[in-house]
Design a protein around this motif. Sequence first.
Motif, PDB file in Angstrom:
ATOM      1  N   GLY A  50      -0.509  -9.842  -5.345  1.00 45.89           N
ATOM      2  CA  GLY A  50      -1.825  -9.255  -5.560  1.00 45.89           C
ATOM      3  C   GLY A  50      -2.533  -8.934  -4.255  1.00 45.89           C
ATOM      4  N   GLN A  51      -2.443  -9.826  -3.310  1.00 42.47           N
ATOM      5  CA  GLN A  51      -3.071  -9.608  -2.007  1.00 42.47           C
ATOM      6  C   GLN A  51      -2.418  -8.450  -1.269  1.00 42.47           C
ATOM      7  OE1 GLN A  51      -2.873 -13.486  -0.191  1.00 42.47           O
ATOM      8  NE2 GLN A  51      -4.308 -14.363  -1.665  1.00 42.47           N
ATOM      9  N   ARG A  52      -1.093  -8.378  -1.352  1.00 41.85           N
ATOM     10  CA  ARG A  52      -0.360  -7.289  -0.680  1.00 41.85           C
ATOM     11  C   ARG A  52      -0.730  -5.936  -1.289  1.00 41.85           C
ATOM     12  NH1 ARG A  52       5.807  -7.872  -1.059  1.00 41.85           N
ATOM     13  NH2 ARG A  52       5.673  -6.295  -2.654  1.00 41.85           N
ATOM     14  N   VAL A  53      -0.761  -5.871  -2.627  1.00 37.08           N
ATOM     15  CA  VAL A  53      -1.130  -4.625  -3.294  1.00 37.08           C
ATOM     16  C   VAL A  53      -2.575  -4.263  -2.977  1.00 37.08           C
ATOM     17  CG1 VAL A  53      -1.487  -3.536  -5.549  1.00 37.08           C
ATOM     18  CG2 VAL A  53       0.603  -4.840  -5.109  1.00 37.08           C
ATOM     19  N   ALA A  54      -3.471  -5.251  -2.973  1.00 41.63           N
ATOM     20  CA  ALA A  54      -4.877  -4.993  -2.676  1.00 41.63           C
ATOM     21  C   ALA A  54      -5.049  -4.415  -1.269  1.00 41.63           C
ATOM     22  CB  ALA A  54      -5.693  -6.282  -2.824  1.00 41.63           C
ATOM     23  N   ARG A  55      -4.341  -4.981  -0.295  1.00 39.13           N
ATOM     24  CA  ARG A  55      -4.420  -4.457   1.080  1.00 39.13           C
ATOM     25  C   ARG A  55      -3.917  -3.019   1.142  1.00 39.13           C
ATOM     26  NH1 ARG A  55      -2.464  -9.572   2.420  1.00 39.13           N
ATOM     27  NH2 ARG A  55      -0.354  -8.749   2.639  1.00 39.13           N
ATOM     28  N   THR A  56      -2.826  -2.757   0.464  1.00 40.09           N
ATOM     29  CA  THR A  56      -2.243  -1.412   0.469  1.00 40.09           C
ATOM     30  C   THR A  56      -3.201  -0.406  -0.151  1.00 40.09           C
ATOM     31  OG1 THR A  56      -0.021  -2.355   0.320  1.00 40.09           O
ATOM     32  CG2 THR A  56      -0.263  -0.041  -0.298  1.00 40.09           C
ATOM     33  N   LEU A  57      -3.755  -0.747  -1.305  1.00 38.66           N
ATOM     34  CA  LEU A  57      -4.677   0.172  -1.984  1.00 38.66           C
ATOM     35  C   LEU A  57      -5.961   0.362  -1.177  1.00 38.66           C
ATOM     36  CD1 LEU A  57      -4.291  -0.998  -5.710  1.00 38.66           C
ATOM     37  CD2 LEU A  57      -3.185   0.941  -4.566  1.00 38.66           C
ATOM     38  N   LYS A  58      -6.465  -0.714  -0.602  1.00 41.91           N
ATOM     39  CA  LYS A  58      -7.698  -0.624   0.191  1.00 41.91           C
ATOM     40  C   LYS A  58      -7.503   0.278   1.404  1.00 41.91           C
ATOM     41  CE  LYS A  58     -11.341  -3.377   2.215  1.00 41.91           C
ATOM     42  NZ  LYS A  58     -11.875  -4.714   2.457  1.00 41.91           N
ATOM     43  N   ALA A  59      -6.307   0.251   1.959  1.00 43.13           N
ATOM     44  CA  ALA A  59      -6.008   1.092   3.127  1.00 43.13           C
ATOM     45  C   ALA A  59      -5.764   2.548   2.721  1.00 43.13           C
ATOM     46  CB  ALA A  59      -4.798   0.544   3.872  1.00 43.13           C
TER      47      ALA A  59
END
Length: 118
Positions: free
Chosen positions: A47-56
Amino acid sequence: SIRSVLLGPPGAGKGTQALNLKEQFGVCHLSTGDMLREIAKQDSPLGQRVARTLKAGELVTDSLVIEIIEANLQSDECRLGFMLDGFPRNLTQAAKLDEYLEKQWYQRRVRGEDDSSA
């Protein structure tokens, strides 16, 4: 059994039509955007990895999207068929979907299952 890919630009009504078809035929609607947003809310390494990717503003890797789609296609909800929304987005994803579906078809044939029941 329905196995479809919903195509169209954002806001074209794919989600609206998917809800109607889901209700009418009892198949699952898999929206990669919705699934990724839900995963991004989870307090987990993924979840954290996906969140970072989407936020970027970056795209999630093909391998991760394929893994998520395949896991969902194996769920009971998708037993009667599926509608894919936002997937595949490129030739790599399309080829992997084709491989997955061919493998599933072959496995059903080996088990002697009628293709229409999948």
